[in-house]
Design a protein around this motif. Structure first.
Motif, PDB file in Angstrom:
ATOM      1  N   VAL A 240       0.843  -1.196   0.000  1.00  0.00           N
ATOM      2  CA  VAL A 240       0.000   0.000   0.000  1.00  0.00           C
ATOM      3  C   VAL A 240       0.879   1.248   0.000  1.00  0.00           C
ATOM      4  N   GLU A 241       1.943   1.212   0.789  1.00  0.00           N
ATOM      5  CA  GLU A 241       2.885   2.330   0.811  1.00  0.00           C
ATOM      6  C   GLU A 241       3.493   2.543  -0.574  1.00  0.00           C
ATOM      7  N   TRP A 242       3.860   1.440  -1.236  1.00  0.00           N
ATOM      8  CA  TRP A 242       4.443   1.550  -2.575  1.00  0.00           C
ATOM      9  C   TRP A 242       3.434   2.117  -3.563  1.00  0.00           C
ATOM     10  N   LEU A 243       2.170   1.680  -3.469  1.00  0.00           N
ATOM     11  CA  LEU A 243       1.137   2.174  -4.385  1.00  0.00           C
ATOM     12  C   LEU A 243       0.918   3.675  -4.205  1.00  0.00           C
ATOM     13  N   LEU A 244       0.912   4.129  -2.961  1.00  0.00           N
ATOM     14  CA  LEU A 244       0.709   5.557  -2.702  1.00  0.00           C
ATOM     15  C   LEU A 244       1.869   6.386  -3.237  1.00  0.00           C
ATOM     16  N   GLU A 245       3.086   5.892  -3.045  1.00  0.00           N
ATOM     17  CA  GLU A 245       4.257   6.653  -3.475  1.00  0.00           C
ATOM     18  C   GLU A 245       4.455   6.609  -4.982  1.00  0.00           C
ATOM     19  N   ALA A 246       4.092   5.477  -5.612  1.00  0.00           N
ATOM     20  CA  ALA A 246       4.289   5.331  -7.057  1.00  0.00           C
ATOM     21  C   ALA A 246       3.096   5.819  -7.866  1.00  0.00           C
ATOM     22  N   ASN A 247       2.031   6.226  -7.202  1.00  0.00           N
ATOM     23  CA  ASN A 247       0.850   6.771  -7.873  1.00  0.00           C
ATOM     24  C   ASN A 247       1.295   7.912  -8.800  1.00  0.00           C
ATOM     25  N   PRO A 248       1.072   7.806 -10.109  1.00  0.00           N
ATOM     26  CA  PRO A 248       1.608   8.830 -11.018  1.00  0.00           C
ATOM     27  C   PRO A 248       1.101  10.233 -10.725  1.00  0.00           C
ATOM     28  N   ALA A 249      -0.164  10.364 -10.343  1.00  0.00           N
ATOM     29  CA  ALA A 249      -0.675  11.700 -10.025  1.00  0.00           C
ATOM     30  C   ALA A 249       0.091  12.298  -8.841  1.00  0.00           C
ATOM     31  N   ALA A 250       0.342  11.480  -7.811  1.00  0.00           N
ATOM     32  CA  ALA A 250       1.092  11.957  -6.647  1.00  0.00           C
ATOM     33  C   ALA A 250       2.535  12.284  -7.013  1.00  0.00           C
ATOM     34  N   VAL A 251       3.118  11.516  -7.920  1.00  0.00           N
ATOM     35  CA  VAL A 251       4.498  11.757  -8.349  1.00  0.00           C
ATOM     36  C   VAL A 251       4.618  13.138  -8.994  1.00  0.00           C
ATOM     37  N   TYR A 252       3.722  13.462  -9.913  1.00  0.00           N
ATOM     38  CA  TYR A 252       3.804  14.759 -10.603  1.00  0.00           C
ATOM     39  C   TYR A 252       3.460  15.914  -9.661  1.00  0.00           C
ATOM     40  N   ILE A 253       2.539  15.678  -8.729  1.00  0.00           N
ATOM     41  CA  ILE A 253       2.226  16.708  -7.741  1.00  0.00           C
ATOM     42  C   ILE A 253       3.440  16.976  -6.861  1.00  0.00           C
ATOM     43  N   ASP A 254       4.099  15.911  -6.394  1.00  0.00           N
ATOM     44  CA  ASP A 254       5.275  16.077  -5.544  1.00  0.00           C
ATOM     45  C   ASP A 254       6.391  16.832  -6.262  1.00  0.00           C
ATOM     46  N   LEU A 255       6.594  16.533  -7.537  1.00  0.00           N
ATOM     47  CA  LEU A 255       7.648  17.218  -8.290  1.00  0.00           C
ATOM     48  C   LEU A 255       7.355  18.708  -8.407  1.00  0.00           C
ATOM     49  N   MET A 256       6.101  19.055  -8.635  1.00  0.00           N
ATOM     50  CA  MET A 256       5.741  20.466  -8.746  1.00  0.00           C
ATOM     51  C   MET A 256       5.884  21.168  -7.401  1.00  0.00           C
ATOM     52  N   ARG A 257       5.489  20.500  -6.326  1.00  0.00           N
ATOM     53  CA  ARG A 257       5.652  21.099  -5.001  1.00  0.00           C
ATOM     54  C   ARG A 257       7.127  21.292  -4.671  1.00  0.00           C
ATOM     55  N   PHE A 258       7.946  20.317  -5.013  1.00  0.00           N
ATOM     56  CA  PHE A 258       9.377  20.421  -4.765  1.00  0.00           C
ATOM     57  C   PHE A 258       9.983  21.582  -5.550  1.00  0.00           C
ATOM     58  N   ALA A 259       9.502  21.794  -6.776  1.00  0.00           N
ATOM     59  CA  ALA A 259      10.037  22.861  -7.612  1.00  0.00           C
ATOM     60  C   ALA A 259       9.636  24.241  -7.103  1.00  0.00           C
ATOM     61  N   LEU A 260       8.438  24.373  -6.533  1.00  0.00           N
ATOM     62  CA  LEU A 260       7.888  25.698  -6.259  1.00  0.00           C
ATOM     63  C   LEU A 260       7.882  26.109  -4.797  1.00  0.00           C
ATOM     64  N   ILE A 261       7.819  25.145  -3.884  1.00  0.00           N
ATOM     65  CA  ILE A 261       7.625  25.465  -2.467  1.00  0.00           C
ATOM     66  C   ILE A 261       8.929  25.221  -1.713  1.00  0.00           C
TER      67      ILE A 261
END
Length: 302
Positions: A240-261
């Motif tokens: 379940v942890e792997w599914l949450l972290e590898a979720n593509p929508a979450a991956v792209y959201i995390d990258l944008m947050r990392f870039a901007l915040i």
């Protein structure tokens, strides 16, 4: 077809329609071209794709008094509702620095994927008149709708930048990471839209089901809460942890947050996040394109 088109002579066999067509270089109308030829045809229609996307975006809010302002106001209003319910009432903002930029970024980025998939699902079934009237690569339609959603996101990103600056997050070199992150997400969205465009062309009722599926996906993608905090506070199975972290929508959201915040650091990113983002983009982009192309000759004939 075995009808005789040329009168035979004593030494000449009858000529069939298929043989006559082959002799003059004729092909079956609507037949699926080879993959390389299909890509070449799409490239030849690139001006149509961009013009169609721009025209659809302009027409989308033409009946509203505020017009194109709704491109920005819709995701902002969604973010305000989520902040009230999740941030204030349910307390998901606790332990999340800069929760407002965190939330708004998540809403804008997920809305890009959500809108692309919804538009892609209806791209063939909702444009049957165009599909049946003109001969063109059918992939032009879902790609156009995804490009339209990208244009809408870019307008929203301008508002997001104002919000970030107003809350003390000033532009720096990390903001340049938005370009590769959005590029990968656009490829992913387009591939997913092509898959659902083919499915929606065969089963139009799928368009009625998609909002429920996408809403469920949103709630599992860390749009309104921190996946990192959820995993830290609860003991969940490893898969379940792997599914949450590898979720593509979450991956792209995390990258944008990392870039901007500024407060969203690399320690909050899942392992191999850029490899995951590129892998999802390539897998869905190539797979979705090939899957759509294989049914090219069937669109508009159901």
């Amino acid at each position: 077809m075995s009808a005789i088109l040329d009168p035979p002579t004593a030494t000449e066999p009858p000529v069939t329609a298929a043989e006559l067509a082959a002799r003059h270089g004729l092909t079956v109308s609507g037949a699926r071209p080879g993959l390389v030829e299909y890509i070449r045809q799409l490239w030849g229609r690139r001006h149509f794709i961009t013009a169609f996307a721009t025209a659809k975006l302009t027409a989308q809010y033409s009946q509203a008094k505020l017009g194109q302002l709704w491109q920005v106001m819709t995701p902002l209003l969604n973010a305000a509702v989520y902040y009230l319910i999740f941030g204030l009432l349910m307390g998901t903002s606790r332990g999340v620095p800069d929760f407002i930029p965190f939330l708004v970024t998540g809403v804008f980025v997920f809305t890009f994927t959500q809108s692309s998939v919804l538009a892609g699902t209806r791209s063939i079934s909702g444009n049957l008149g165009l599909v049946r009237a003109l001969h063109f690569p059918r992939a032009s339609l879902p790609i156009s709708f995804c490009l339209m959603q990208l244009q809408q996101l870019l307008a929203s990103m301008g508002v997001l930048a104002v919000i970030l600056v107003g809350l003390g997050h000033y532009p720096d070199l990390s903001w340049l990471l938005v370009i590769p992150a959005l590029t990968l997400q656009f490829v992913f969205n387009t591939g997913l839209a092509l898959i659902f465009a083919r499915m929606g062309a065969k089963t139009p009722d799928l368009a009625q089901l998609m909002p429920f599926l996408l809403r469920t996906w949103m709630y599992a993608s860390g749009v309104m809460f921190s996946i990192e905090h959820v995993l830290a506070d609860r003991h969940v199975p490893a898969f379940v942890e792997w599914l949450l972290e590898a979720n593509p929508a979450a991956v792209y959201i995390d990258l944008m947050r990392f870039a901007l915040i500024d407060s969203f650091t690399s320690a909050q990113l899942p392992p191999h996040v850029w490899a995951l983002a590129a892998g999802w983009a390539l897998a869905l982009g190539i797979g979705g394109f090939v899957y759509f192309w294989k049914a090219e000759e069937r669109y508009g004939r159901g």
